[in-house]
Design a protein around this motif. Structure first.
Motif, short mmCIF file in Angstrom:
data_model
loop_
_atom_site.label_atom_id
_atom_site.label_comp_id
_atom_site.label_asym_id
_atom_site.label_seq_id
_atom_site.Cartn_x
_atom_site.Cartn_y
_atom_site.Cartn_z
N TYR A 371 0.83 -1.21 0.00
CA TYR A 371 0.00 0.00 0.00
C TYR A 371 0.87 1.26 0.00
O TYR A 371 0.54 2.26 -0.66
N TRP A 372 1.98 1.23 0.74
CA TRP A 372 2.80 2.42 0.93
C TRP A 372 3.91 2.57 -0.10
O TRP A 372 4.39 3.68 -0.35
N ALA A 373 4.33 1.47 -0.72
CA ALA A 373 5.51 1.50 -1.60
C ALA A 373 5.41 2.53 -2.72
O ALA A 373 6.40 3.23 -3.00
N PRO A 374 4.26 2.67 -3.40
CA PRO A 374 4.21 3.66 -4.50
C PRO A 374 4.40 5.10 -4.05
O PRO A 374 4.64 5.98 -4.88
N ARG A 375 4.30 5.37 -2.74
CA ARG A 375 4.44 6.73 -2.23
C ARG A 375 5.88 7.07 -1.85
O ARG A 375 6.17 8.21 -1.52
N ILE A 376 6.77 6.10 -1.90
CA ILE A 376 8.15 6.33 -1.44
C ILE A 376 8.92 7.09 -2.51
O ILE A 376 8.97 6.68 -3.67
N ASP A 377 9.57 8.19 -2.09
CA ASP A 377 10.33 8.99 -3.05
C ASP A 377 11.80 9.13 -2.68
O ASP A 377 12.52 9.89 -3.32
N VAL A 378 12.26 8.41 -1.65
CA VAL A 378 13.67 8.45 -1.28
C VAL A 378 14.36 7.20 -1.82
O VAL A 378 13.70 6.22 -2.17
N PRO A 379 15.69 7.20 -1.91
CA PRO A 379 16.40 6.00 -2.37
C PRO A 379 16.12 4.80 -1.48
O PRO A 379 15.97 4.92 -0.25
N SER A 397 7.02 -8.91 -4.87
CA SER A 397 5.88 -8.19 -5.45
C SER A 397 5.96 -6.70 -5.19
O SER A 397 5.27 -5.91 -5.85
N ILE A 398 6.80 -6.29 -4.24
CA ILE A 398 7.00 -4.87 -3.95
C ILE A 398 7.77 -4.18 -5.08
O ILE A 398 7.61 -2.99 -5.34
N ILE A 399 8.63 -4.92 -5.77
CA ILE A 399 9.53 -4.29 -6.74
C ILE A 399 8.77 -3.50 -7.81
O ILE A 399 9.09 -2.32 -8.04
N PRO A 400 7.75 -4.06 -8.47
CA PRO A 400 7.01 -3.24 -9.44
C PRO A 400 6.30 -2.06 -8.80
O PRO A 400 6.06 -1.05 -9.48
N ARG A 401 5.97 -2.14 -7.52
CA ARG A 401 5.31 -1.03 -6.83
C ARG A 401 6.26 0.14 -6.61
O ARG A 401 5.83 1.24 -6.29
N LEU A 402 7.56 -0.09 -6.80
CA LEU A 402 8.57 0.96 -6.67
C LEU A 402 9.05 1.46 -8.03
O LEU A 402 10.05 2.18 -8.11
N ALA A 403 8.34 1.10 -9.09
CA ALA A 403 8.81 1.39 -10.45
C ALA A 403 8.95 2.89 -10.71
O ALA A 403 9.76 3.32 -11.54
#
Length: 763
Positions: A371-379, A397-403
Motif C-alpha cells: 500500500y505504501w511502496a508507491p508513495r516512497i520517493d527516497v532512495p 511483489s514490492i519491486i514493481p510497486r517501486l517502479a
C-alpha cells in the motif's frame, strides 16, 4: 475507515494538538490505578491519536462511552483494570468526549495524518536511553548509540534509525548480549538479536543509530496494534525529532533493519517525512495477508506464533511483557511504568485475523507494505531471501510497486530469512548508506569487516565471507562514487548461496546476475510446460485425467534433523527431513532432461483444469530440480484455497494476482484454478529435470503450517491433462546460463534436498 481517507483531511487545529500533548503529559503523571477507597468516579483524561481515541486515569471497571461532536456514540465498553480504554477507526476531527459512568470528561480531537506543529520536534536526545514524545502525547523509548569508539565531541555523525516492536530500545550491550545468548546466559537488558543492524552493524559502519521501540511494546507508551496508522505516523515524528539533533550530520536520517524493522520502513517512508534521506529494508513482506494467509489459508505456523509473541510482548510490565521493562521498572523508571497503562487495550490481532479470513481492505491495506511502496520517493536498498521461511518469499511483489522511483536497488538471494543480511549484500548496503545518508565516499571500515565473521558465526553458525568496504574508497568525490554505484543493476540476484566458498552452507554465493526489472522483460509470457499423462511435464500427449486424494494428515509437517543442527531461528535453516510424495497423496510431473541451462527469474503459475468431489479444496504446488545423480532440490512452492481462485484485472500469464475477497465454491465439473508460485530465481542445470508436485498444503517448508481442514482422504481432486488443459508457466530468461555449475545439493541455503522418488502417477 468511515468517511474520507485520513490523508485527505486536515488537522483539526493547533489548539487541538496542544490539548493532545497536555493530555498525554497528564496521562503520565496520573497514577496507574485508582484505589478502592476512591470517593468518586474518576473520568480520566481523553486524547486523540491518528484515527483513534484513548482514555487514561479513569475508574477501573466503570462503564465508558465516546461521543463525537454531533453527540453520536461512536464507542462504548468498560474501563480496564489499568484505568484505560481505546476506540479505533474514528473519523478525524474535534469535539470528541469520553464519559465514565455518565460523568463527562475533557473535549479533545482525533488526529488525521497532517503533520503536527514543528515545535513537537524540538526535543533533546542524548547518547544512551531516551524517550521521544509523538503527536498524540504518547512517549516512545529510544536508545541512541554513537559510532564505535566515538564520543559527541567527534560528531556530528551520519545517523540511521531502526524501528520495531522487538526488544529494540533495550539499553544493554548488543555484543555482550549476543555472546550471552550463544552461551545460553540471558541478559534482560540486551537488545533482541533481530536488531543487530541498529545494535551493532550500524555503529560499526560509522553511523549513529537510534533504536526505537514501537508503541505498545517495551517501555514505550500506547497500545500495540500491528502497523496501524498511529504506529506508522509515530515513525514520521521520530524521524523529524531525531533529524533535528545536534549530533546528526546534515539533519537527514536513514532507516535500517531486517524483518519487523524492515517492514516498518516501507510504511514510514510512504508518509514522506521531509528529513528522511533513504531506507534499507531487509526480509520484508509485500502484504500481511500473503504472510498470514498464504493462498488464502491461515498460516498456523510462523504467522500464528509470531502474532502470539507480539501479544505476549505487549502485556503490561512488570508482570508481563518484554524482559527489559521489568528491569527498568524495578530500577525506578517511572516513565516506563506509566507507559504500561494502555497495554490492556492492545488490539487482539489474533482475533482480528480470525474475523477476517478474506482480505478486508480496511484492515489490510494500510498495514501492508504494498500500500505504501508507491508513495516512497527516497532512495531504497531492498534485499530478501527467496525461500524465506518466516515473512515469506513473496516480498518481490514490492519491486514493481517501486517502479516510479529511479533510485531503487534490489538484491535477491536463495536462502532463509536471515540471508537478506548476507555478507555480500552488506557490502553494497554499506556503500548505499554512505552515499545516500552520509553523503560521503564510502571509507574502508576495518570495524565492520572484522565484525563480519563474528556476526555470521553468531547468527548462522558459519563465518561467511568478508564484508567488503573499500570498493569505492578510491573515488575522488561523492558524485564520482555515486555514479559508480548507480551503475549497479536495479535487480541483482545471487545464486548458489551456501556453495560459494568455505564449508557447505557458509553464507557465500557462487555467482550473481543483474536485471533491469522484475521479472526481466525478456521472459515475456514465460515458458509454458503442459502436464501430461504418465507424469510427463512439457511434452505433447493425449488428453486424459489423473486424480489424487489431498490429505493434510499425510503431508508430514517435517521433522528437524537435530544431529548438530542449530535450533536457533536466526541461524541457518535447520536440516530438514523433506518427505517425498508417494501413493495417492499427490501428483508429480517431471520434464525430460534439459538440453541447456534453464534460468528462471520472476513469478510463476501452475494453471490447472481441476475438478473436486468437495466444494473447496486446499492445494500446494512445489517446483524442484531432479539432478542426474538422483537427488531432488527444493526451489519454491505456492498455495491456494480453490474457492478463492478468482483472479483480478492485474493478472498475467506469470502472475495470477487476486483480491482474496469473494469465495466461490467449486461446482461439479472442471474449473480453471491457477496457483501462484512464490518467486523464482534459480538455474536448472543442463541435464537436470524440472519437476512440479501437487498435494495438500504442508511438508515442504519447516516454519509454515496451514489451517487446512482435515479430509481423511475422502476428497478426490482430478486434474485434466493434454493439449490446452493444465500447464506450468515458468519465467525463463532466454539464452541465460549459469556462471557456475552446481555439482551437489549439499549446503545450498534454504533449499532442502532428498532422494528423488516418483509420485504415484509416475512423475
Amino acid at each position: 475507515m468511515p468517511g474520507e481517507k485520513p490523508d485527505r483531511r486536515r488537522l483539526f487545529g493547533v489548539r487541538g494538538f496542544v490539548a493532545v500533548v497536555v493530555a498525554g503529559v497528564l496521562a503520565v503523571i496520573v497514577p496507574l490505578s485508582v484505589g478502592p477507597a476512591a470517593a468518586a468516579v474518576q473520568a480520566g483524561v481523553g486524547a486523540g491519536s491518528v484515527t483513534q481515541a484513548y482514555l487514561t486515569g479513569a475508574t477501573p471497571g466503570a462503564s465508558v462511552s465516546l461521543r463525537d461532536a454531533s453527540g453520536a456514540q461512536v464507542g462504548s465498553g468498560r474501563v480496564d483494570q489499568l484505568g484505560s480504554f481505546v476506540v479505533r477507526d474514528l473519523a478525524p476531527g474535534g469535539g470528541y468526549r469520553f464519559a465514565v459512568d455518565g460523568k463527562p470528561g475533557n473535549v479533545f480531537g482525533v488526529l488525521d495524518t497532517s503533520p503536527p506543529p514543528t515545535d513537537l520536534y524540538r526535543q533533546h536526545l542524548k547518547p544512551g536511553y531516551n524517550y521521544i514524545r509523538v503527536r498524540d502525547g504518547i512517549s516512545l523509548a529510544v536508545m541512541v548509540r554513537l559510532p564505535v569508539g566515538k564520543t559527541l565531541a567527534d560528531g556530528p555523525f551520519p545517523t540511521v534509525i531502526e524501528y520495531s516492536g522487538y526488544q529494540t530500545a533495550a539499553p544493554g550491550d548488543f555484543v555482550l548480549g549476543a555472546l550471552g545468548s550463544i552461551a545460553h546466559v540471558s541478559d534482560p537488558r540486551a537488545p533482541a538479536i533481530a536488531t543487530m543492524l541498529g545494535g551493532i552493524a550500524g555503529p560499526a559502519a560509522g553511523f549513529a543509530t537510534v533504536n526505537v521501540q514501537m508503541r505498545g511494546s517495551g517501555c514505550s507508551g500506547g497500545a500495540f496494534d500491528l502497523f496501524d496508522y498511529p504506529t506508522t505516523y509515530d515513525g514520521y515524528d521520530v524521524i523529524e525529532t531525531v533529524a533535528r539533533q545536534s549530533f546528526v550530520a546534515g539533519h537527514k536520517v536513514g532507516m535500517i533493519g531486517i524483518s519487523f524493522s524492515g517492514i516498518s520502513q516501507i510504511a514510514v517512508a510512504g508518509t514522506r517525512p521531509p528529513s528522511l534521506a533513504a531506507i534499507a529494508p531487509m526480509s520484508i513482506t509485500d502484504d500481511l495477508y500473503s504472510t498470514g494467509f498464504p493462498g488464502g489459508i491461515f498460516n498456523t505456523g510462523f504467522a500464528n506464533s509470531w502474532l502470539t509473541e507480539r501479544q505476549d510482548d505487549a502485556r503490561p510490565a512488570p508482570q508481563g511483557g518484554q524482559p527489559y521493562p521489568r528491569v527498568a521498572i524495578a530500577d525506578g523508571d517511572r516513565v516506563c511504568q506509566a507507559n504500561q497503562r494502555l497495554r490492556l487495550q492492545t488490539q487482539d490481532v489474533k482475533q482480528l485475523v480470525a474475523d477476517n479470513p478474506t482480505r478486508t481492505p480496511s484492515l489490510f491495506d494500510h498495514r501492508s507494505p504494498s500500500y505504501w511502496a508507491p508513495r516512497i520517493d527516497v532512495p531504497v536498498f531492498l534485499s530478501g531471501a527467496l525461500q524465506d521461511e518466516q515473512t515469506g518469499p513473496q516480498w518481490t511483489s514490492i519491486i514493481p510497486r517501486l517502479a516510479h522511483n529511479p533510485n531503487v536497488w534490489v538484491t535477491a538471494i536463495n536462502g532463509a530469512h536471515f540471508d537478506s543480511a548476507h555478507p555480500q549484500i552488506l557490502s553494497s548496503w554499506y556503500e548505499f548508506l554512505n552515499l545516500f545518508v552520509a553523503k560521503r565516499v564510502p571509507p574502508p571500515d576495518p570495524a565492520l569487516t572484522a565484525l563480519g565473521p563474528v556476526l555470521y558465526e553468531a547468527t548462522t553458525g558459519a563465518p561467511g565471507v568478508p564484508i567488503v568496504t573499500d570498493r569505492l574508497s578510491g573515488q575522488p568525490s561523492v558524485n564520482a562514487a555515486r555514479a559508480r554505484f548507480v551503475q549497479n543493476p536495479r535487480v541483482r540476484v545471487f545464486y548458489g548461496n551456501g556453495t560459494g566458498g568455505g564449508p557447505p552452507g557458509n553464507p557465500a554465493a557462487a555467482w550473481s546476475a543483474g536485471y533491469s526489472s522484475w521479472p526481466p522483460a525478456s521472459v515475456g509470457d514465460g515458458l509454458r510446460l503442459p502436464l501430461g499423462t504418465g507424469g510427463r511435464l512439457g511434452a505433447d500427449g493425449p488428453a486424459g485425467q489423473v486424480s489424487f486424494r489431498p490429505d493434510p494428515a499425510r503431508r508430514p509437517a517435517g521433522t528437524l534433523d537435530v544431529s548438530g543442527a542449530s535450533q536457533d531461528p536466526w541461524k541457518a535453516e535447520p536440516a530438514y527431513n523433506w518427505a517425498p510424495v508417494t501413493g495417492d497423496v499427490g501428483l508429480g510431473f517431471t520434464s525430460a532432461p534439459t538440453g541447456s541451462d534453464t534460468v528462471a527469474v520472476g513469478p510463476a503459475s501452475l494453471d490447472l483444469k481441476l475438478a473436486s468431489s468437495a466444494p473447496d479444496t486446499d492445494l500446494q504446488a512445489t517446483i524442484s530440480e531432479v539432478r542426474p545423480d538422483g537427488t531432488e532440490q527444493y526451489v519454491t512452492s505456492g498455495y491456494l484455497r480453490s474457492s478463492l481462485r478468482a483472479t483480478n484485472a492485474a493478472a498475467t500469464t506469470l502472475n495470477p494476482s487476486r483480491d482474496w475477497l469473494a469465495p466461490q465454491p467449486l461446482s461439479p465439473g472442471f474449473h480453471t484454478v491457477r496457483i501462484a508460485l512464490n518467486p523464482i530465481a534459480y538455474a536448472f542445470d543442463k541435464g537436470s529435470r524440472i519437476r512440479v508436485t501437487i498435494t495438500a498444503p504442508g511438508g515442504d517448508r519447516p516454519s509454515w503450517r496451514f489451517g487446512t481442514p482435515a479430509t481423511g482422504g475422502r476428497v478426490v481432486d482430478t486434474v485434466e491433462l493434454g493439449p490446452g488443459a493444465s500447464s506450468l508457466v515458468l519465467p525463463v530468461v532466454p539464452g541465460a546460463s549459469a556462471a557456475v555449475r552446481s555439482t551437489t545439493c549439499e549446503g545450498v541455503r534454504g533449499q532442502p534436498c532428498r532422494h528423488y522418488v516418483p509420485a504415484g502417477n509416475g512423475g
